[in-house]
Design a protein around this motif. Structure first.
Motif, PDB file in Angstrom:
ATOM      1  N   ASP A 287       0.873  -1.168   0.000  1.00 45.35           N
ATOM      2  CA  ASP A 287       0.000   0.000   0.000  1.00 45.35           C
ATOM      3  C   ASP A 287       0.910   1.217   0.000  1.00 45.35           C
ATOM      4  O   ASP A 287       1.789   1.345   0.856  1.00 45.35           O
ATOM      5  CB  ASP A 287      -0.900   0.007   1.233  1.00 45.35           C
ATOM      6  N   LEU A 288       0.710   2.101  -0.978  1.00 48.03           N
ATOM      7  CA  LEU A 288       1.569   3.263  -1.137  1.00 48.03           C
ATOM      8  C   LEU A 288       0.776   4.556  -1.081  1.00 48.03           C
ATOM      9  O   LEU A 288      -0.372   4.604  -1.535  1.00 48.03           O
ATOM     10  CB  LEU A 288       2.307   3.220  -2.482  1.00 48.03           C
ATOM     11  N   ALA A 289       1.413   5.585  -0.543  1.00 43.72           N
ATOM     12  CA  ALA A 289       0.867   6.934  -0.605  1.00 43.72           C
ATOM     13  C   ALA A 289       1.155   7.480  -1.996  1.00 43.72           C
ATOM     14  O   ALA A 289       2.164   7.121  -2.625  1.00 43.72           O
ATOM     15  CB  ALA A 289       1.527   7.813   0.457  1.00 43.72           C
ATOM     16  N   TRP A 290       0.287   8.355  -2.460  1.00 42.19           N
ATOM     17  CA  TRP A 290       0.495   8.937  -3.779  1.00 42.19           C
ATOM     18  C   TRP A 290       1.796   9.730  -3.809  1.00 42.19           C
ATOM     19  O   TRP A 290       2.560   9.646  -4.767  1.00 42.19           O
ATOM     20  CB  TRP A 290      -0.700   9.821  -4.155  1.00 42.19           C
TER      21      TRP A 290
ATOM     22  N   PRO B 165      -7.927  -3.472  -2.847  1.00 47.10           N
ATOM     23  CA  PRO B 165      -7.554  -2.707  -1.651  1.00 47.10           C
ATOM     24  C   PRO B 165      -6.063  -2.374  -1.539  1.00 47.10           C
ATOM     25  O   PRO B 165      -5.667  -1.549  -0.724  1.00 47.10           O
ATOM     26  CB  PRO B 165      -7.986  -3.611  -0.497  1.00 47.10           C
ATOM     27  N   HIS B 166      -5.215  -3.016  -2.330  1.00 46.21           N
ATOM     28  CA  HIS B 166      -3.785  -2.750  -2.273  1.00 46.21           C
ATOM     29  C   HIS B 166      -3.342  -2.017  -3.537  1.00 46.21           C
ATOM     30  O   HIS B 166      -4.006  -2.072  -4.568  1.00 46.21           O
ATOM     31  CB  HIS B 166      -3.006  -4.055  -2.123  1.00 46.21           C
ATOM     32  N   SER B 167      -2.197  -1.371  -3.460  1.00 45.24           N
ATOM     33  CA  SER B 167      -1.690  -0.589  -4.589  1.00 45.24           C
ATOM     34  C   SER B 167      -0.906  -1.439  -5.578  1.00 45.24           C
ATOM     35  O   SER B 167      -1.072  -1.318  -6.791  1.00 45.24           O
ATOM     36  CB  SER B 167      -0.771   0.531  -4.087  1.00 45.24           C
TER      37      SER B 167
ATOM     38  N   PRO C  80      12.081   1.502   4.234  1.00 45.17           N
ATOM     39  CA  PRO C  80      12.642   2.860   4.270  1.00 45.17           C
ATOM     40  C   PRO C  80      12.033   3.827   3.243  1.00 45.17           C
ATOM     41  O   PRO C  80      12.218   5.035   3.358  1.00 45.17           O
ATOM     42  CB  PRO C  80      14.134   2.651   3.977  1.00 45.17           C
ATOM     43  N   LEU C  81      11.324   3.319   2.256  1.00 49.87           N
ATOM     44  CA  LEU C  81      10.733   4.185   1.233  1.00 49.87           C
ATOM     45  C   LEU C  81       9.571   4.974   1.841  1.00 49.87           C
ATOM     46  O   LEU C  81       8.619   4.379   2.367  1.00 49.87           O
ATOM     47  CB  LEU C  81      10.254   3.347   0.040  1.00 49.87           C
ATOM     48  N   PRO C  82       9.609   6.292   1.764  1.00 47.81           N
ATOM     49  CA  PRO C  82       8.582   7.124   2.421  1.00 47.81           C
ATOM     50  C   PRO C  82       7.149   6.841   1.959  1.00 47.81           C
ATOM     51  O   PRO C  82       6.216   6.998   2.742  1.00 47.81           O
ATOM     52  CB  PRO C  82       8.994   8.552   2.071  1.00 47.81           C
ATOM     53  N   ALA C  83       6.974   6.421   0.725  1.00 46.94           N
ATOM     54  CA  ALA C  83       5.618   6.190   0.202  1.00 46.94           C
ATOM     55  C   ALA C  83       4.989   4.901   0.713  1.00 46.94           C
ATOM     56  O   ALA C  83       3.775   4.726   0.632  1.00 46.94           O
ATOM     57  CB  ALA C  83       5.639   6.183  -1.323  1.00 46.94           C
TER      58      ALA C  83
END
Length: 154
Positions: free
Chosen positions: A72-75, A100-102, A125-128
């Motif tokens: 699941d990732l933030a845009w 439901p998942h990206s 570690p990836l911010p998204a």
């Protein structure tokens, strides 16, 4: 790309054995070597055949552990995260999916400890990255890079 029956027969042969020479393909299909060679060049240049590669036994190269990760990732930062993950050699497939998942990602590594390292060092570690879910494959009943070709043509 409009492929005729001969192109599809060549593609089918290459899916079975990417090492086939133009001479072997010509003999199998009934073409001249120069015609087979020209068709091979065209299939490569137009992108129908993206590459030829050896299929390795994962266990023989310390990659027996197969996992699927739901991400699941933030845009914000999604493009950067996907580029970073796609560049990782452990990542075999990365799909933007519905539901439901990206994303759905397939990785192959040595063992569960390597999965943990991958998650800790490459994914989290990836911010998204908002959330991950890891599914371990216990046994592959079928894995194949072979595509279904149009019926009646190959």
């Amino acid at each position: 790309m409009d492929l005729d029956e001969t192109d599809l027969r060549i593609a089918a042969l290459l899916q079975q054995d990417g090492r086939l020479s133009a001479t072997e393909i010509a003999r199998e299909i009934g073409l001249s070597v120069s015609a087979a060679n020209e068709r091979l060049r065209r299939l490569l240049s137009n992108g129908t055949v993206r590459q030829t590669a050896a299929l390795l036994d994962p266990a023989a190269v310390d990659a027996a552990c197969c996992c699927f990760l739901l991400l699941d990732l933030a845009w914000q930062g999604e493009a950067e995260a996907i580029a970073a993950l796609a560049a990782r050699p452990e990542v075999m497939e990365l799909h933007h999916i519905s539901g439901p998942h990206s994303y759905l990602m397939k990785i192959r590594v040595k063992d569960p400890a390597a999965v943990q390292r991958f998650l800790t060092e490459a994914v989290k570690p990836l911010p998204a990255i908002l959330r991950t879910e890891t599914i371990f494959s216990l046994q592959a009943e079928k894995e194949s890079p072979t595509l279904l070709l149009p019926e009646g043509k190959a």
